[in-house]
Design an enzyme around this catalytic site. Structure first.
Site, PDB file in Angstrom:
ATOM      1  N   ILE A  25      18.850 -42.202  37.665  1.00 16.73           N
ATOM      2  CA  ILE A  25      19.436 -40.919  38.069  1.00 16.73           C
ATOM      3  C   ILE A  25      19.903 -40.980  39.527  1.00 16.73           C
ATOM      4  CG2 ILE A  25      18.909 -38.470  38.451  1.00 16.73           C
ATOM      5  CD1 ILE A  25      16.911 -38.685  36.050  1.00 16.73           C
ATOM      6  N   ASP A  44      15.758 -46.959  48.847  1.00 20.63           N
ATOM      7  CA  ASP A  44      14.819 -47.335  47.776  1.00 20.63           C
ATOM      8  C   ASP A  44      13.796 -48.289  48.377  1.00 20.63           C
ATOM      9  OD1 ASP A  44      13.695 -48.142  45.106  1.00 20.63           O
ATOM     10  OD2 ASP A  44      15.478 -47.102  44.369  1.00 20.63           O
ATOM     11  N   VAL A  68       9.329 -44.193  50.386  1.00 18.10           N
ATOM     12  CA  VAL A  68       9.204 -42.784  50.803  1.00 18.10           C
ATOM     13  C   VAL A  68       7.773 -42.397  51.159  1.00 18.10           C
ATOM     14  CG1 VAL A  68      11.262 -41.965  49.581  1.00 18.10           C
ATOM     15  CG2 VAL A  68       9.040 -41.928  48.405  1.00 18.10           C
ATOM     16  N   LEU A 103      -6.336 -38.324  29.668  1.00 16.05           N
ATOM     17  CA  LEU A 103      -7.232 -37.738  30.671  1.00 16.05           C
ATOM     18  C   LEU A 103      -8.428 -38.624  31.057  1.00 16.05           C
ATOM     19  CD1 LEU A 103      -7.382 -35.170  32.302  1.00 16.05           C
ATOM     20  CD2 LEU A 103      -8.647 -34.108  30.429  1.00 16.05           C
ATOM     21  N   ALA A 104      -9.119 -39.159  30.052  1.00 21.37           N
ATOM     22  CA  ALA A 104     -10.347 -39.921  30.325  1.00 21.37           C
ATOM     23  C   ALA A 104     -10.071 -41.174  31.160  1.00 21.37           C
ATOM     24  CB  ALA A 104     -11.012 -40.309  29.011  1.00 21.37           C
ATOM     25  N   ASN A 153       3.102 -32.875  29.247  1.00 25.54           N
ATOM     26  CA  ASN A 153       3.142 -33.977  28.285  1.00 25.54           C
ATOM     27  C   ASN A 153       1.774 -34.636  28.222  1.00 25.54           C
ATOM     28  OD1 ASN A 153       5.803 -33.968  27.454  1.00 25.54           O
ATOM     29  ND2 ASN A 153       6.485 -35.331  29.097  1.00 25.54           N
ATOM     30  N   TYR A 159       1.607 -36.775  36.601  1.00 24.48           N
ATOM     31  CA  TYR A 159       3.058 -36.560  36.708  1.00 24.48           C
ATOM     32  C   TYR A 159       3.400 -35.068  36.588  1.00 24.48           C
ATOM     33  CZ  TYR A 159       8.053 -37.419  35.804  1.00 24.48           C
ATOM     34  OH  TYR A 159       9.436 -37.448  35.867  1.00 24.48           O
ATOM     35  N   LYS A 163       5.129 -32.719  39.431  1.00 21.45           N
ATOM     36  CA  LYS A 163       6.433 -32.075  39.231  1.00 21.45           C
ATOM     37  C   LYS A 163       6.319 -30.550  39.236  1.00 21.45           C
ATOM     38  CE  LYS A 163       8.949 -35.833  38.975  1.00 21.45           C
ATOM     39  NZ  LYS A 163       9.947 -36.136  40.023  1.00 21.45           N
TER      40      LYS A 163
HETATM   41  P1  NAI Z   1      13.835 -44.878  37.550  1.00 18.41           P
HETATM   42  O1  NAI Z   1      12.475 -45.446  37.414  1.00 18.41           O
HETATM   43  O2  NAI Z   1      14.947 -45.461  36.743  1.00 18.41           O
HETATM   44  O3  NAI Z   1      14.287 -44.863  39.084  1.00 18.41           O
HETATM   45  C1  NAI Z   1      13.424 -44.421  40.094  1.00 18.41           C
HETATM   46  C2  NAI Z   1      13.761 -45.121  41.384  1.00 18.41           C
HETATM   47  O4  NAI Z   1      12.849 -44.656  42.383  1.00 18.41           O
HETATM   48  C3  NAI Z   1      13.613 -46.654  41.290  1.00 18.41           C
HETATM   49  O5  NAI Z   1      14.767 -47.284  41.797  1.00 18.41           O
HETATM   50  C4  NAI Z   1      12.383 -46.929  42.152  1.00 18.41           C
HETATM   51  O6  NAI Z   1      12.403 -48.191  42.796  1.00 18.41           O
HETATM   52  C5  NAI Z   1      12.444 -45.772  43.153  1.00 18.41           C
HETATM   53  N1  NAI Z   1      11.157 -45.546  43.803  1.00 18.41           N
HETATM   54  C6  NAI Z   1       9.913 -45.556  43.238  1.00 18.41           C
HETATM   55  N2  NAI Z   1       8.968 -45.394  44.171  1.00 18.41           N
HETATM   56  C7  NAI Z   1       9.602 -45.299  45.370  1.00 18.41           C
HETATM   57  C8  NAI Z   1       9.167 -45.157  46.704  1.00 18.41           C
HETATM   58  N3  NAI Z   1       7.861 -45.093  46.998  1.00 18.41           N
HETATM   59  N4  NAI Z   1      10.090 -45.099  47.676  1.00 18.41           N
HETATM   60  C9  NAI Z   1      11.406 -45.181  47.395  1.00 18.41           C
HETATM   61  N5  NAI Z   1      11.887 -45.330  46.150  1.00 18.41           N
HETATM   62  C10 NAI Z   1      10.992 -45.389  45.144  1.00 18.41           C
HETATM   63  O7  NAI Z   1      13.646 -43.323  37.230  1.00 18.41           O
HETATM   64  P2  NAI Z   1      14.711 -42.178  36.822  1.00 18.41           P
HETATM   65  O8  NAI Z   1      14.535 -41.909  35.381  1.00 18.41           O
HETATM   66  O9  NAI Z   1      16.052 -42.479  37.355  1.00 18.41           O
HETATM   67  O10 NAI Z   1      14.059 -40.929  37.599  1.00 18.41           O
HETATM   68  C11 NAI Z   1      14.540 -40.427  38.835  1.00 18.41           C
HETATM   69  C12 NAI Z   1      13.822 -39.123  39.132  1.00 18.41           C
HETATM   70  O11 NAI Z   1      14.042 -38.200  38.068  1.00 18.41           O
HETATM   71  C13 NAI Z   1      12.302 -39.266  39.272  1.00 18.41           C
HETATM   72  O12 NAI Z   1      11.832 -38.383  40.267  1.00 18.41           O
HETATM   73  C14 NAI Z   1      11.806 -38.834  37.898  1.00 18.41           C
HETATM   74  O13 NAI Z   1      10.478 -38.377  37.952  1.00 18.41           O
HETATM   75  C15 NAI Z   1      12.796 -37.721  37.592  1.00 18.41           C
HETATM   76  N6  NAI Z   1      12.908 -37.391  36.198  1.00 18.41           N
HETATM   77  C16 NAI Z   1      13.333 -38.320  35.272  1.00 18.41           C
HETATM   78  C17 NAI Z   1      13.457 -37.954  33.952  1.00 18.41           C
HETATM   79  C18 NAI Z   1      13.899 -38.907  32.909  1.00 18.41           C
HETATM   80  O14 NAI Z   1      13.874 -38.520  31.731  1.00 18.41           O
HETATM   81  N7  NAI Z   1      14.349 -40.100  33.217  1.00 18.41           N
HETATM   82  C19 NAI Z   1      13.128 -36.591  33.501  1.00 18.41           C
HETATM   83  C20 NAI Z   1      12.727 -35.713  34.549  1.00 18.41           C
HETATM   84  C21 NAI Z   1      12.620 -36.102  35.840  1.00 18.41           C
END
Ligand code: NAI
Length: 251
Positions: A25, A44, A68, A103-104, A153, A159, A163
């Site tokens: 995303i 990143d 981050v 949970l456990a 979930n 998580y 959120k």
């Molecule tokens: P993804 O796993 O494909 O990408 C996440 C990115 O964040 C990765 O490039 C990773 O290296 C980076 N990242 C992780 N920890 C980090 C840190 N400490 N510092 C800097 N960068 C870090 O995940 P996706 O699916 O693109 O998700 C992006 C956001 O959208 C997240 O916050 C996720 O929780 C949220 N989200 C995603 C959904 C989905 O269905 N894919 C649904 C709802 C929310």
């Protein structure tokens, strides 16, 4: 009076930061921001290395290796953006992780790492950028929550809490940031097809898709275009909101 719209490049002259932008995303948010004329910093973790520079090169963005959760993340980001571009107008807290367990078996390590990346880091970075005066009047903060923060979930207490916490944080930060002319909003995506959801066990993955009335997963661009609205002048008077992006949610 209605200001003339610049449909071609609504973010022209703006400096935008997207965290977690090496893939998924975040990479699409950065691409949409670049299309809309912004100067984009993609951040990143250092381990994202080549993927991050590929994303940056593809759209003419500047890459920054930044975990981050680092104590000095806000300071490093502020210094980097100020030296190169004179400040920051838009920050998207997109970096996020899952560490699922029922949970456990939800140990402290899993709990803390998810809360740190998804909730504590956005808070620390937003407050750090504002305190340093790097995010100025007209600034935009956009947080990425999740439908999992609205309806839980199985296996995602950490998580879901992180959120849901993002939603509470946006509510609480909105009036404070308003005093400085900064808006803050969040998106709560449903099931989006990325590497994160590809890692989910197949049954849970299907259940996720069925939470949308479209009965299929969304695409990263669906989330990115909603975020682009929160970044654009069209949403000048919109703050403290959470928008679900998951087809027409059944939740
Ligand atoms: P993804 O796993 O494909 O990408 C996440 C990115 O964040 C990765 O490039 C990773 O290296 C980076 N990242 C992780 N920890 C980090 C840190 N400490 N510092 C800097 N960068 C870090 O995940 P996706 O699916 O693109 O998700 C992006 C956001 O959208 C997240 O916050 C996720 O929780 C949220 N989200 C995603 C959904 C989905 O269905 N894919 C649904 C709802 C929310």
């Amino acid at each position: 009076s209605v200001a003339p719209a610049s449909w071609d490049s609504p973010l022209a002259g703006k400096v935008a930061v997207v965290t977690g932008a090496a893939r998924g995303i975040g990479a699409t948010i950065a691409e949409v921001f670049a299309r809309d004329g912004a100067t984009v910093i993609v951040a990143d973790i250092p381990a994202a290395g080549e993927a991050l520079s590929d994303t940056a090169n593809k759209i003419g963005a500047t890459a920054l290796a930044l975990d981050v959760t680092a104590a000095d993340a806000a300071e490093r980001l502020a210094d980097f953006a100020t030296e190169r571009f004179g400040g920051i107008d838009i920050v998207v807290h997109n970096a996020g992780i899952t560490r699922d367990k029922l949970l456990a078996n939800m140990d402290e390590g899993r709990w803390n790492s998810v809360i740190n990346v998804n909730l504590a880091a956005p808070h620390r970075i937003t407050s750090g950028l504002v305190a340093k005066g790097v995010l100025k009047e007209g600034g935009r903060v956009i947080d990425v929550s999740s439908i999992a923060g609205i309806a839980g979930n199985r296996g995602q207490t950490n998580y879901g809490a992180s959120k849901a916490g993002v939603i509470g944080m946006v509510d609480a930060e909105s009036p404070v940031l308003a005093e400085k002319g900064i808006t803050i909003n969040a998106v709560a995506p449903g099931f989006i097809e990325t590497a994160m959801t590809a890692a989910i066990p197949v049954g849970t993955r299907e259940a996720g898709r069925l939470m949308s009335s479209l009965l299929q997963g969304g695409q990263t661009v669906d989330v990115a275009e909603t975020i682009a609205y929160f970044a654009s002048p069209a949403s000048n008077a919109v703050s403290g909101n959470v928008v679900r992006v998951c087809g027409q949610s059944l939740i």
